[in-house]
Design an enzyme around this catalytic site. Structure first.
Site, PDB file in Angstrom:
ATOM      1  N   ARG A 192      18.854  20.581 -11.015  1.00  0.00           N
ATOM      2  CA  ARG A 192      19.357  19.122 -10.779  1.00  0.00           C
ATOM      3  C   ARG A 192      20.782  19.538 -10.255  1.00  0.00           C
ATOM      4  O   ARG A 192      21.536  20.353 -10.409  1.00  0.00           O
ATOM      5  CB  ARG A 192      19.661  18.679 -12.220  1.00  0.00           C
ATOM      6  CG  ARG A 192      20.680  17.507 -12.309  1.00  0.00           C
ATOM      7  CD  ARG A 192      20.607  16.888 -13.685  1.00  0.00           C
ATOM      8  NE  ARG A 192      21.586  17.494 -14.573  1.00  0.00           N
ATOM      9  CZ  ARG A 192      21.592  17.234 -15.909  1.00  0.00           C
ATOM     10  NH1 ARG A 192      20.808  16.136 -16.317  1.00  0.00           N
ATOM     11  NH2 ARG A 192      22.541  17.957 -16.549  1.00  0.00           N
ATOM     12  N   HIS A 196      29.017  22.494 -31.445  1.00  0.00           N
ATOM     13  CA  HIS A 196      28.591  24.069 -31.504  1.00  0.00           C
ATOM     14  C   HIS A 196      27.706  24.610 -32.368  1.00  0.00           C
ATOM     15  O   HIS A 196      26.822  25.076 -32.292  1.00  0.00           O
ATOM     16  CB  HIS A 196      29.966  24.804 -31.403  1.00  0.00           C
ATOM     17  CG  HIS A 196      30.593  25.121 -30.239  1.00  0.00           C
ATOM     18  ND1 HIS A 196      32.115  24.963 -29.979  1.00  0.00           N
ATOM     19  CD2 HIS A 196      29.848  25.607 -28.888  1.00  0.00           C
ATOM     20  CE1 HIS A 196      31.876  25.183 -28.684  1.00  0.00           C
ATOM     21  NE2 HIS A 196      30.950  25.398 -27.916  1.00  0.00           N
ATOM     22  N   CYS A 225      12.433  16.006 -19.358  1.00  0.00           N
ATOM     23  CA  CYS A 225      13.343  17.210 -19.779  1.00  0.00           C
ATOM     24  C   CYS A 225      14.549  16.690 -20.663  1.00  0.00           C
ATOM     25  O   CYS A 225      15.605  17.523 -20.813  1.00  0.00           O
ATOM     26  CB  CYS A 225      14.055  17.467 -18.462  1.00  0.00           C
ATOM     27  SG  CYS A 225      15.264  16.227 -17.559  1.00  0.00           S
ATOM     28  N   ASN A 268      17.565  11.788 -23.094  1.00  0.00           N
ATOM     29  CA  ASN A 268      18.977  11.615 -24.000  1.00  0.00           C
ATOM     30  C   ASN A 268      19.825  10.430 -23.484  1.00  0.00           C
ATOM     31  O   ASN A 268      19.992   9.586 -24.202  1.00  0.00           O
ATOM     32  CB  ASN A 268      19.598  13.022 -23.720  1.00  0.00           C
ATOM     33  CG  ASN A 268      18.864  14.375 -24.013  1.00  0.00           C
ATOM     34  OD1 ASN A 268      18.151  14.169 -24.994  1.00  0.00           O
ATOM     35  ND2 ASN A 268      19.544  15.469 -23.612  1.00  0.00           N
ATOM     36  N   ASP A 269      20.015  10.328 -21.828  1.00  0.00           N
ATOM     37  CA  ASP A 269      20.812   9.317 -21.385  1.00  0.00           C
ATOM     38  C   ASP A 269      19.805   7.908 -21.468  1.00  0.00           C
ATOM     39  O   ASP A 269      20.241   6.878 -21.521  1.00  0.00           O
ATOM     40  CB  ASP A 269      21.208   9.683 -20.131  1.00  0.00           C
ATOM     41  CG  ASP A 269      22.282  10.711 -20.233  1.00  0.00           C
ATOM     42  OD1 ASP A 269      23.332  10.062 -20.827  1.00  0.00           O
ATOM     43  OD2 ASP A 269      22.476  11.653 -19.304  1.00  0.00           O
ATOM     44  N   GLU A 327      16.862   8.148 -16.057  1.00  0.00           N
ATOM     45  CA  GLU A 327      17.733   8.203 -17.099  1.00  0.00           C
ATOM     46  C   GLU A 327      18.556   6.726 -17.340  1.00  0.00           C
ATOM     47  O   GLU A 327      19.004   6.479 -18.158  1.00  0.00           O
ATOM     48  CB  GLU A 327      19.179   9.154 -16.839  1.00  0.00           C
ATOM     49  CG  GLU A 327      18.546  10.669 -16.805  1.00  0.00           C
ATOM     50  CD  GLU A 327      19.968  11.650 -16.577  1.00  0.00           C
ATOM     51  OE1 GLU A 327      20.262  12.024 -17.334  1.00  0.00           O
ATOM     52  OE2 GLU A 327      20.225  11.545 -15.365  1.00  0.00           O
ATOM     53  N   ARG A 370      20.745  22.722 -15.379  1.00  0.00           N
ATOM     54  CA  ARG A 370      21.767  22.025 -15.315  1.00  0.00           C
ATOM     55  C   ARG A 370      22.847  22.762 -14.709  1.00  0.00           C
ATOM     56  O   ARG A 370      23.953  23.479 -15.075  1.00  0.00           O
ATOM     57  CB  ARG A 370      22.433  21.561 -16.661  1.00  0.00           C
ATOM     58  CG  ARG A 370      21.353  21.017 -17.596  1.00  0.00           C
ATOM     59  CD  ARG A 370      21.869  20.654 -19.126  1.00  0.00           C
ATOM     60  NE  ARG A 370      21.541  19.702 -19.694  1.00  0.00           N
ATOM     61  CZ  ARG A 370      20.421  19.363 -20.695  1.00  0.00           C
ATOM     62  NH1 ARG A 370      20.162  20.719 -21.031  1.00  0.00           N
ATOM     63  NH2 ARG A 370      20.060  18.873 -21.240  1.00  0.00           N
ATOM     64  N   ARG A 399      25.709   8.588 -26.914  1.00  0.00           N
ATOM     65  CA  ARG A 399      25.089   9.634 -27.295  1.00  0.00           C
ATOM     66  C   ARG A 399      25.836  10.629 -28.341  1.00  0.00           C
ATOM     67  O   ARG A 399      25.440  11.668 -28.896  1.00  0.00           O
ATOM     68  CB  ARG A 399      24.280  10.527 -26.302  1.00  0.00           C
ATOM     69  CG  ARG A 399      25.182  11.128 -25.167  1.00  0.00           C
ATOM     70  CD  ARG A 399      24.182  11.457 -24.172  1.00  0.00           C
ATOM     71  NE  ARG A 399      23.703  12.909 -24.103  1.00  0.00           N
ATOM     72  CZ  ARG A 399      23.349  13.740 -23.092  1.00  0.00           C
ATOM     73  NH1 ARG A 399      23.183  12.868 -22.009  1.00  0.00           N
ATOM     74  NH2 ARG A 399      23.190  14.873 -23.440  1.00  0.00           N
TER      75      ARG A 399
HETATM   76  C1  PEP Z   1      19.091  13.568 -20.497  1.00  0.00           C
HETATM   77  O1  PEP Z   1      19.697  12.872 -20.164  1.00  0.00           O
HETATM   78  O2  PEP Z   1      17.944  13.558 -20.912  1.00  0.00           O
HETATM   79  C2  PEP Z   1      19.142  14.857 -19.789  1.00  0.00           C
HETATM   80  C3  PEP Z   1      18.238  15.837 -19.717  1.00  0.00           C
HETATM   81  O3  PEP Z   1      20.235  15.301 -18.933  1.00  0.00           O
HETATM   82  P1  PEP Z   1      21.870  15.861 -19.749  1.00  0.00           P
HETATM   83  O4  PEP Z   1      21.247  15.987 -21.367  1.00  0.00           O
HETATM   84  O5  PEP Z   1      22.041  17.126 -19.185  1.00  0.00           O
HETATM   85  O6  PEP Z   1      22.502  14.690 -19.557  1.00  0.00           O
HETATM   86 MG    MG Z   2      21.413  12.990 -18.773  1.00  0.00          MG
END
Ligand code: PEP
Ligand code: MG
Length: 547
Positions: A321, A183, A481, A433-434, A410, A285, A444
């Site tokens: 998505r 948070h 993204c 991120n993934d 991803e 999302r 992560r």
């Molecule tokens: C990602 O994985 O970079 C992504 C944008 O999706 P999320 O962060 O919702 O898994």
């Molecule tokens: Mg992701």
């Protein structure tokens, strides 16, 4: 000795620190005077009062903070928890102790579930402390009050603390715990407060010590020199000036357009994103709409939400998505089996395919919303692994009436196969991120491997290059993204690797817009080529800092 952690955003702050007061002492394990019914009433009143306090604070705070505070109000009145507290009182435990034990038990359960659930455990602890303070008739623990601006240091921040931070007084946040999705991080990002989370040793800082908090470097500089403070103040002023710069479309110095798109989780956030210059949406999302749902949302329910979103973006691109359920975002109606490694399990498109009717309903709702509005709707699937999955999703989307259907990149296998995938998909959007998590095999959500969770790593950059090249060869757009797009220097390099749009939290637009405007496409490509040759993420970052 400087301290290190995970920076949230790019902010800089300097000033004296103040520590959050220690939590209330643990309630004694004694009984109570009077009868159990009175004791239960006392607790019920405290729970109601605390829930009302959260509601009131939520209404005052608005935005993301309101959702968080309303969730805390619900926790304070959760019937399972209330039953648990009452049962403990019935067996002779005093009210304070009963609250403490029941909430602690629930917290342990959430921690056991891992991921997003574990991060909610801090919120539960906050509710418990406030109820106990109420029962004791003492002030609730919370953000210290000071006449002078300060940088707040805390183990972690609970929603009630972050929601009402006095932005005139709190210059920045440093927490010992919390990952990039805690948070503290979410609210710091949405309120543009400079923050560093997961800082080991943060709690050893002594009140009033002057520090520089540099989120971009993930570093807290302790007792800096006058010159260092002056330099930090200049950076703060430069950032403030960049934030006030006129809002223009994202573009490189040579005029190459790089649309800046918003990452959104609710249609309610659209207006604020547009105000900051969102040229469309690069990642909506959808799973965030249904995190609490126990049954799959109906076509009608979804159509209403999607129509509301698309109405904000007439004539603009909106990339939605399909439900990304699993791992850190489980949806009870899509993920039911226990998995040892949910990040490697039946998640994203795999889970949707296993419950195909849910996927069909969602794509149908999207096609209906598209028909009712004049935004340019693109739809993509999360966690796609290969060409066969791409074919499946694209043909189902088209069968159900969607015009532009693509995939998220991803999973490393998709990047390796990008030349095939982009013959089939209309576009790809890279979720850094993934992609980073899977490329470096680093969870992560886990602080202990956070240094591997670095999108500057040359292995990640090379995979992005494969996707960028495949996009160019097939004439297909490639967006970014993940959080990487919000890092201004990395954004330049991502464009050099072939990204055609960048999608991020709207709070990052100003910084990214300003940085992109400094380089031509040729320069971005040159820098990207150098970063690809780096041996480490740190070396690649150095290329970025020659910008
Ligand atoms: C990602 O994985 O970079 C992504 C944008 O999706 P999320 O962060 O919702 O898994
Ligand atoms: Mg992701």
């Amino acid at each position: 000795m400087d301290l290190h952690g995970i920076g949230v955003g790019r902010g800089v702050a300097t000033g004296p620190i103040l520590r959050m007061p220690d939590p209330l002492p643990e309630p004694e394990q004694t009984g109570f005077s009077g009868d159990a019914a009175d004791e239960k009433n006392r607790v019920a009143e405290a729970l109601t009062a605390v829930a009302a306090e959260y509601q009131a604070r939520g209404a005052k705070a608005g935005g993301a903070a309101r959702d968080v505070l309303e969730a805390a109000a619900l926790m304070a009145q959760d019937p399972t928890l209330v039953d648990d507290v009452n049962a403990r009182i019935d067996s002779g435990t005093n009210g304070e102790r009963a609250v403490f034990e029941a909430f602690a038990g629930f917290q342990q359960m959430l921690i056991g579930l891992g991921g997003l659930m574990a991060e909610r455990a801090t919120d539960l602890g906050d509710v418990s402390q406030r109820v106990i303070a109420h029962l004791r008739g003492v002030a609730a623990p919370g953000v210290p009050v000071s006449d002078e601006p300060f940088i707040l240091v805390a183990p972690d921040l609970a929603p009630a603390d972050t929601a009402l931070l006095d932005l005139e007084k709190v210059l920045g946040l440093i927490t010992r715990d919390g990952g990039p999705t805690s948070h503290t991080a979410i609210l710091a990002r949405s309120k543009s407060i400079p923050a560093i989370v997961g800082v080991t040793g943060a709690l050893d800082l002594v009140d009033h010590t002057v520090v520089i908090l540099d989120a971009a470097a993930g570093t807290v500089y302790i007792s800096p020199s006058e010159d260092e403070i002056a330099e930090a103040k200049k950076r703060i002023a430069d950032r403030a000036a960049a934030a006030k710069a006129p809002i223009t479309d994202g573009a490189l110095a040579d005029g190459t357009l790089v649309p800046l798109l918003a990452n959104l989780g609710s249609p309610k956030d659209a207006a604020a994103a547009i105000e900051l210059g969102a040229e469309g949406v690069g990642l909506f999302r959808t799973e965030f709409l249904f995190l609490e749902a126990t049954t799959a949302p109906t076509v009608e329910e979804q159509r209403t939400q999607y129509t509301e979103l698309l109405r904000h973006f007439s004539g603009r691109k909106v990339v939605v998505r399909a439900l990304d359920a699993g791992a850190d975002k489980p949806l009870s109606f899509l993920n039911d089996a226990h998995e040892e490694n949910p990040a490697l399990g039946l998640r994203g498109l795999r889970a949707l395919r296993a419950s195909e009717q849910i996927l069909r309903d969602q794509l149908t709702a999207l096609a209906q919303a598209d028909a009712e509005t004049d935004a340019d709707l693109w739809v993509m699937a999360p966690m796609v692994s290969d060409t066969e999955e791409t074919e499946y999703f694209v043909s189902l989307g088209k069968e159900l009436g969607l015009k532009t259907v693509g995939v998220m990149a991803e999973v490393p296998s998709l990047a390796v196969l990008a030349d095939q995938v982009l013959q089939v998909a209309d576009f790809a959007s890279i979720g850094t991120n993934d992609l980073t998590q899977y490329t470096l095999a680093a969870d992560r959500m886990l602080g202990s491997v956070a240094h591997f969770q670095d999108p500057w790593h040359p292995a990640v950059l090379r995979l992005i290059k494969l996707i960028g090249d495949a996009g160019a060869a097939n004439g297909k757009p490639v967006g970014i993204c993940g959080e990487a797009a919000a890092d201004p220097q990395l954004a330049v390099i991502l464009v050099g690797l072939g990204a055609t749009t960048l999608s991020m939290t709207p709070a990052a637009f100003a910084d990214v817009r300003a940085e992109l405007a400094k380089y031509t496409l040729d320069q971005a490509r040159e820098l990207a080529a150098k970063a690809l040759q780096a041996h480490t993420a740190a070396d690649a970052r150095k290329v970025g800092s020659t910008l």
